[in-house]
Write a protein that holds these residues in place. Structure first.
Motif, PDB file in Angstrom:
ATOM      1  N   ALA A  25      29.222  32.785  32.804  1.00 12.69           N
ATOM      2  CA  ALA A  25      28.135  33.328  31.989  1.00 12.69           C
ATOM      3  C   ALA A  25      28.207  34.850  31.952  1.00 12.69           C
ATOM      4  O   ALA A  25      28.321  35.493  32.985  1.00 12.69           O
ATOM      5  N   GLY A  26      28.203  35.409  30.744  1.00 17.53           N
ATOM      6  CA  GLY A  26      28.219  36.856  30.578  1.00 17.53           C
ATOM      7  C   GLY A  26      29.585  37.495  30.748  1.00 17.53           C
ATOM      8  O   GLY A  26      29.712  38.709  30.718  1.00 17.53           O
ATOM      9  N   ALA A  27      30.643  36.704  30.912  1.00 13.17           N
ATOM     10  CA  ALA A  27      31.994  37.263  31.074  1.00 13.17           C
ATOM     11  C   ALA A  27      32.467  37.883  29.758  1.00 13.17           C
ATOM     12  O   ALA A  27      31.878  37.665  28.706  1.00 13.17           O
ATOM     13  N   THR A  28      33.562  38.625  29.850  1.00 18.61           N
ATOM     14  CA  THR A  28      34.133  39.266  28.669  1.00 18.61           C
ATOM     15  C   THR A  28      34.456  38.212  27.608  1.00 18.61           C
ATOM     16  O   THR A  28      35.081  37.211  27.924  1.00 18.61           O
TER      17      THR A  28
ATOM     18  N   LYS B 234      37.639  35.102  26.987  1.00 21.10           N
ATOM     19  CA  LYS B 234      38.261  34.676  28.240  1.00 21.10           C
ATOM     20  C   LYS B 234      37.953  33.205  28.548  1.00 21.10           C
ATOM     21  O   LYS B 234      37.822  32.822  29.695  1.00 21.10           O
ATOM     22  N   PHE B 235      37.826  32.387  27.523  1.00 19.75           N
ATOM     23  CA  PHE B 235      37.521  30.972  27.720  1.00 19.75           C
ATOM     24  C   PHE B 235      38.729  30.225  28.264  1.00 19.75           C
ATOM     25  O   PHE B 235      39.864  30.536  27.917  1.00 19.75           O
TER      26      PHE B 235
ATOM     27  N   GLU C 133      27.355  29.142  32.857  1.00 21.42           N
ATOM     28  CA  GLU C 133      28.557  29.286  32.042  1.00 21.42           C
ATOM     29  C   GLU C 133      28.240  29.344  30.563  1.00 21.42           C
ATOM     30  O   GLU C 133      27.197  28.895  30.128  1.00 21.42           O
ATOM     31  N   ASP C 134      29.173  29.924  29.830  1.00 27.84           N
ATOM     32  CA  ASP C 134      29.159  29.897  28.376  1.00 27.84           C
ATOM     33  C   ASP C 134      30.176  28.837  27.975  1.00 27.84           C
ATOM     34  O   ASP C 134      31.273  28.765  28.550  1.00 27.84           O
ATOM     35  N   LEU C 135      29.825  28.013  26.974  1.00 29.75           N
ATOM     36  CA  LEU C 135      30.662  26.883  26.581  1.00 29.75           C
ATOM     37  C   LEU C 135      30.912  26.890  25.078  1.00 29.75           C
ATOM     38  O   LEU C 135      30.079  27.350  24.297  1.00 29.75           O
ATOM     39  N   LYS C 136      32.060  26.353  24.696  1.00 28.42           N
ATOM     40  CA  LYS C 136      32.349  26.109  23.291  1.00 28.42           C
ATOM     41  C   LYS C 136      33.275  24.903  23.209  1.00 28.42           C
ATOM     42  O   LYS C 136      33.929  24.532  24.186  1.00 28.42           O
TER      43      LYS C 136
END
Length: 139
Positions: free
Chosen positions: A83-86, A89-90, A115-118
């Protein structure tokens, strides 16, 4: 006569390959194969919509063509970044196939981090690739 046709054919094939390669390198998608692909759209949602720390959840969505046709039996890739990473960078997490109606789901355990997800469909002729929006979980 034969050598002239053979030479002309080789020159034509070489020219086509060069145009294709230039289109790919330039990002214009000049190759006929890329131009003929049917655009797709992939959605993403969380269930529950705002999972909290220590809570399991599902990532759901649907893959359709831009004409609304559900795309069943297609591979969908789940990618994650802290979460909040550059941005950009997935990393690969899991893969699944769509159901007949184009729907899919992934399970994330209670121990999963913020986490951020896609999700991404890499494309499969005659369908073009597509990528979802980014959603955040456990922030």
């Amino acid at each position: 006569m034969y050598s002239h046709h053979s030479s002309l054919m080789r020159s034509s094939v070489l020219l086509l390959l060069m145009v294709c390669a230039f289109g790919i390198l330039a990002g214009t998608g000049v190759c006929a194969e890329e131009q003929d692909r049917i655009p797709t759209k992939i959605s993403i949602a969380l269930d529950p919509a705002t999972p909290q720390a220590g809570q399991e959840f599902y990532i759901t969505g649907t893959l359709i063509s831009t004409t609304g046709e559900p795309l069943g039996n297609k591979w969908i890739v789940l990618e994650s970044t802290a979460a909040g990473a550059t941005p950009g960078k997935f990393q690969y997490l899991k893969v699944t196939r769509t159901e007949r109606d184009g729907s899919f789901s992934f399970f994330r355990p209670s121990a999963s981090p913020p986490e951020d997800l896609k999700v991404r469909f890499k494309g499969l002729y005659p369908y073009a690739a597509s990528e979802s929006d980014v959603v955040s979980a456990k922030k």
